[in-house]
Structures are given as C-alpha cells and as structure tokens.
Write a protein that holds these residues in place. Structure first.
Motif, PDB file in Angstrom:
ATOM      1  N   PHE A   1      20.643  15.925  23.363  1.00 24.26           N
ATOM      2  CA  PHE A   1      20.183  15.069  22.263  1.00 24.26           C
ATOM      3  C   PHE A   1      21.336  14.416  21.497  1.00 24.26           C
ATOM      4  CE2 PHE A   1      16.988  18.455  22.820  1.00 24.26           C
ATOM      5  CZ  PHE A   1      15.935  17.671  23.244  1.00 24.26           C
ATOM      6  N   ASP A   2      22.565  14.643  21.972  1.00 26.41           N
ATOM      7  CA  ASP A   2      23.763  14.042  21.377  1.00 26.41           C
ATOM      8  C   ASP A   2      23.873  14.316  19.875  1.00 26.41           C
ATOM      9  OD1 ASP A   2      26.153  12.739  21.738  1.00 26.41           O
ATOM     10  OD2 ASP A   2      25.327  10.772  21.234  1.00 26.41           O
ATOM     11  N   THR A   3      23.653  15.567  19.492  1.00 20.57           N
ATOM     12  CA  THR A   3      23.753  15.966  18.095  1.00 20.57           C
ATOM     13  C   THR A   3      24.305  17.392  18.010  1.00 20.57           C
ATOM     14  OG1 THR A   3      22.545  16.209  16.016  1.00 20.57           O
ATOM     15  CG2 THR A   3      21.376  16.820  17.993  1.00 20.57           C
ATOM     16  N   GLY A   4      24.919  17.719  16.892  1.00 20.60           N
ATOM     17  CA  GLY A   4      25.375  19.089  16.649  1.00 20.60           C
ATOM     18  C   GLY A   4      26.691  19.452  17.304  1.00 20.60           C
ATOM     19  N   GLU A   5      27.579  18.495  17.453  1.00 25.31           N
ATOM     20  CA  GLU A   5      28.855  18.773  18.111  1.00 25.31           C
ATOM     21  C   GLU A   5      29.698  19.762  17.295  1.00 25.31           C
ATOM     22  OE1 GLU A   5      32.741  16.338  19.689  1.00 25.31           O
ATOM     23  OE2 GLU A   5      30.789  15.337  19.666  1.00 25.31           O
TER      24      GLU A   5
ATOM     25  N   CYS B   1      23.929  28.511  24.023  1.00 25.65           N
ATOM     26  CA  CYS B   1      23.173  27.724  25.012  1.00 25.65           C
ATOM     27  C   CYS B   1      22.255  26.721  24.312  1.00 25.65           C
ATOM     28  CB  CYS B   1      22.356  28.643  25.909  1.00 25.65           C
ATOM     29  SG  CYS B   1      23.358  29.577  27.072  1.00 25.65           S
ATOM     30  N   THR B   2      21.619  27.139  23.229  1.00 26.23           N
ATOM     31  CA  THR B   2      20.767  26.229  22.461  1.00 26.23           C
ATOM     32  C   THR B   2      21.589  25.086  21.874  1.00 26.23           C
ATOM     33  OG1 THR B   2      19.312  28.078  21.922  1.00 26.23           O
ATOM     34  CG2 THR B   2      19.113  26.094  20.562  1.00 26.23           C
ATOM     35  N   CYS B   3      22.750  25.417  21.332  1.00 27.77           N
ATOM     36  CA  CYS B   3      23.623  24.378  20.777  1.00 27.77           C
ATOM     37  C   CYS B   3      24.072  23.402  21.857  1.00 27.77           C
ATOM     38  CB  CYS B   3      24.842  25.018  20.117  1.00 27.77           C
ATOM     39  SG  CYS B   3      24.494  25.873  18.582  1.00 27.77           S
ATOM     40  N   MET B   4      24.361  23.915  23.047  1.00 24.94           N
ATOM     41  CA  MET B   4      24.789  23.034  24.141  1.00 24.94           C
ATOM     42  C   MET B   4      23.670  22.093  24.561  1.00 24.94           C
ATOM     43  SD  MET B   4      27.926  23.775  24.705  1.00 24.94           S
ATOM     44  CE  MET B   4      28.574  23.619  26.321  1.00 24.94           C
ATOM     45  N   ILE B   5      22.446  22.579  24.545  1.00 27.86           N
ATOM     46  CA  ILE B   5      21.306  21.718  24.870  1.00 27.86           C
ATOM     47  C   ILE B   5      21.204  20.587  23.852  1.00 27.86           C
ATOM     48  CG2 ILE B   5      18.780  21.630  24.942  1.00 27.86           C
ATOM     49  CD1 ILE B   5      18.924  24.471  26.190  1.00 27.86           C
ATOM     50  N   PHE B   6      21.360  20.919  22.578  1.00 21.92           N
ATOM     51  CA  PHE B   6      21.306  19.879  21.551  1.00 21.92           C
ATOM     52  C   PHE B   6      22.495  18.923  21.658  1.00 21.92           C
ATOM     53  CE2 PHE B   6      18.176  22.610  19.497  1.00 21.92           C
ATOM     54  CZ  PHE B   6      17.279  21.662  19.035  1.00 21.92           C
ATOM     55  N   LYS B   7      23.667  19.462  21.972  1.00 21.75           N
ATOM     56  CA  LYS B   7      24.858  18.614  22.054  1.00 21.75           C
ATOM     57  C   LYS B   7      24.756  17.626  23.213  1.00 21.75           C
ATOM     58  CE  LYS B   7      29.850  18.719  22.748  1.00 21.75           C
ATOM     59  NZ  LYS B   7      31.016  19.558  22.998  1.00 21.75           N
ATOM     60  N   TYR B   8      24.433  18.129  24.396  1.00 25.43           N
ATOM     61  CA  TYR B   8      24.434  17.262  25.565  1.00 25.43           C
ATOM     62  C   TYR B   8      23.088  16.605  25.844  1.00 25.43           C
ATOM     63  CZ  TYR B   8      29.055  19.100  26.454  1.00 25.43           C
ATOM     64  OH  TYR B   8      30.381  19.427  26.328  1.00 25.43           O
TER      65      TYR B   8
END
Length: 110
Positions: A33-37, A24-31
């Motif tokens: 902040f557009d980072t960490g795909e 969930c944390t990674c998804m927040i960063f991906k969508y």
C-alpha cells in the motif's frame, strides 16, 4: 538445569514471534500500500535486536539441554519464520521440561 533458562527462552520466543508477525504486517503495508515506511524501519530494527537476544537465550538453553546441531539450528531459525516460533516453543518446552524438573525424559518411540 534451572527453570529460569527455560523461562527466558519462552519469553523471548513469544516476543520474537509476535514482533515478526508485526514486521510482516508492516511489510505488507509498506510494499502493498506504499505507506508506513518509518514504522516498518522501527519495527525491523526492534525485531533485529530482540532476535539477537532470542538467539543468545536459545543457544544457552540448547547447550544446557545438550541438543544436536540440527535441532539447535532449527530452534535458532524458527525466529525468522512467521508462526514457526509458536510451534517450536511448545515442542521445546515439552521436551525440556523434564530436564528442568530433574526427571529423566522417557526414551523416544521408534
């Protein structure tokens, strides 16, 4: 029922729950902040594999504890809801521990 069945379930419940929170944390960063795909992809794959192992262990515990279909379904789905697996695991352990120790559980209050 052997205590190892409950221990396997408990370990996988915690691992799956933590991995879901990381996902969930990674998804927040991906969508957000557009980072960490790439990291999100790796974490999602790891969570998927660990969730399948969790399903196997939870189903094994449920079949040995003779749970109803509704209860088994709730336990199986709790690995997909953030924070739910922590609460469900505690209830499952509380209800299943008498079966492991060989003591009959007390009847449910009406």
């Amino acid at each position: 029922m052997k205590s190892s069945v409950l221990t396997r379930y408990r370990v996988m419940a915690y691992v799956t729950a933590v991995m879901l929170l990381v996902l969930c944390t990674c998804m927040i960063f991906k969508y957000g902040f557009d980072t960490g795909e790439d990291v999100t992809f790796m974490v999602s794959q790891a969570h998927g594999v660990l969730y399948i192992i969790y399903l196997i262990f939870a189903f094994d515990l449920g079949s040995k504890a003779k749970w109803s279909f509704g209860r088994l379904l709730w336990v199986l789905l709790s690995g997909t809801i953030p924070f739910a697996a922590f609460f469900v695991e505690r209830k499952v352990v509380r209800d299943t521990l008498p079966l492991v120790s060989g003591v009959e559980p007390a009847p449910a209050k009406a």
